[in-house]
Design an enzyme around this catalytic site. Structure first.
Site, PDB file in Angstrom:
ATOM      1  N   CYS A   1      36.483  56.503  31.782  1.00  0.00           N
ATOM      2  CA  CYS A   1      35.373  56.775  30.856  1.00  0.00           C
ATOM      3  C   CYS A   1      34.034  56.294  31.399  1.00  0.00           C
ATOM      4  CB  CYS A   1      35.632  56.135  29.497  1.00  0.00           C
ATOM      5  SG  CYS A   1      35.423  54.339  29.477  1.00  0.00           S
TER       6      CYS A   1
ATOM      7  N   CYS B   1      40.172  49.472  33.809  1.00  0.00           N
ATOM      8  CA  CYS B   1      39.916  49.665  32.379  1.00  0.00           C
ATOM      9  C   CYS B   1      39.831  48.308  31.685  1.00  0.00           C
ATOM     10  CB  CYS B   1      41.050  50.491  31.782  1.00  0.00           C
ATOM     11  SG  CYS B   1      40.978  50.630  29.983  1.00  0.00           S
TER      12      CYS B   1
ATOM     13  N   LYS C   1      27.043  57.540  45.589  1.00  0.00           N
ATOM     14  CA  LYS C   1      28.356  57.941  45.074  1.00  0.00           C
ATOM     15  C   LYS C   1      29.183  56.686  44.879  1.00  0.00           C
ATOM     16  CE  LYS C   1      30.433  60.901  47.688  1.00  0.00           C
ATOM     17  NZ  LYS C   1      31.280  61.684  48.594  1.00  0.00           N
TER      18      LYS C   1
ATOM     19  N   HIS D   1      36.738  52.139  26.481  1.00  0.00           N
ATOM     20  CA  HIS D   1      36.886  53.536  26.052  1.00  0.00           C
ATOM     21  C   HIS D   1      37.128  53.625  24.542  1.00  0.00           C
ATOM     22  CE1 HIS D   1      41.031  52.222  27.084  1.00  0.00           C
ATOM     23  NE2 HIS D   1      41.336  52.915  26.008  1.00  0.00           N
TER      24      HIS D   1
ATOM     25  N   CYS E   1      39.880  52.951  34.874  1.00  0.00           N
ATOM     26  CA  CYS E   1      38.929  53.503  33.903  1.00  0.00           C
ATOM     27  C   CYS E   1      38.558  54.935  34.271  1.00  0.00           C
ATOM     28  CB  CYS E   1      37.667  52.637  33.869  1.00  0.00           C
ATOM     29  SG  CYS E   1      36.387  53.286  32.796  1.00  0.00           S
TER      30      CYS E   1
HETATM   31  S1  FES Z   1      39.098  54.157  30.333  1.00  0.00           S
HETATM   32 FE1  FES Z   1      37.193  53.267  30.646  1.00  0.00          FE
HETATM   33  S2  FES Z   1      37.377  51.321  29.779  1.00  0.00           S
HETATM   34 FE2  FES Z   1      39.277  52.221  29.470  1.00  0.00          FE
END
Ligand code: FES
Length: 134
Positions: free
Chosen positions: A98, A107, A79, A111, A96
């Site tokens: 994504c 981030c 995890k 994304h 982040c």
């Molecule tokens: S939300 Fe994942 S790189 Fe920006």
């Protein structure tokens, strides 16, 4: 359409009539080797259909495996958990969501590429101090 009609209305009934299926179970002992040879494809097909029906009834439809969200971040871990002290966050920070960032959990803008490639709409979690409007 005509070939389907021909198969079900002409060929299949003619084929079924030609099969040496006995009227009783005891009639099987009177069949010749050639009769059994003629019956083999038919019984194989019936068994295949029965197997498919019972397999579907017993085990249900095969579930479609859902894709993983995390493709390559800390895959050796069971995890992915990240801890940060609130004092270290500073005035603005973007986390982040994504799972494509090379600086995960922060981030790095990956994304945007992901959204362009997949027509998705994911973006970061932006934390900012009260009063900061950037
Ligand atoms: S939300 Fe994942 S790189 Fe920006």
């Amino acid at each position: 359409m005509e070939s389907i009609y021909t198969f079900f209305k002409l060929f299949l009934p003619k084929y079924l009539r030609s099969l040496p299926i006995p009227k009783t179970l005891s009639g099987f002992k009177d069949l010749t080797g050639e009769d059994y040879l003629n019956l083999t494809p038919f019984f194989f097909l019936v068994l295949l259909i029965l197997y498919s029906v019972f397999k579907t009834l017993l085990f249900g439809r095969r579930k479609v495996k859902k894709p993983k969200i995390n493709e390559d971040i800390q895959k050796e871990e069971s995890k992915v958990v990240t801890q940060m002290d609130i004092e270290d966050i500073g005035d603005n920070i973007a986390f982040c969501r994504c799972w494509r960032s090379k600086k995960f959990p922060l981030c790095d803008g990956s994304h945007n590429k992901h959204n362009a490639e997949t027509r998705d709409n994911v973006g970061p979690l932006l934390l900012r101090r009260e009063g900061d409007t950037k």
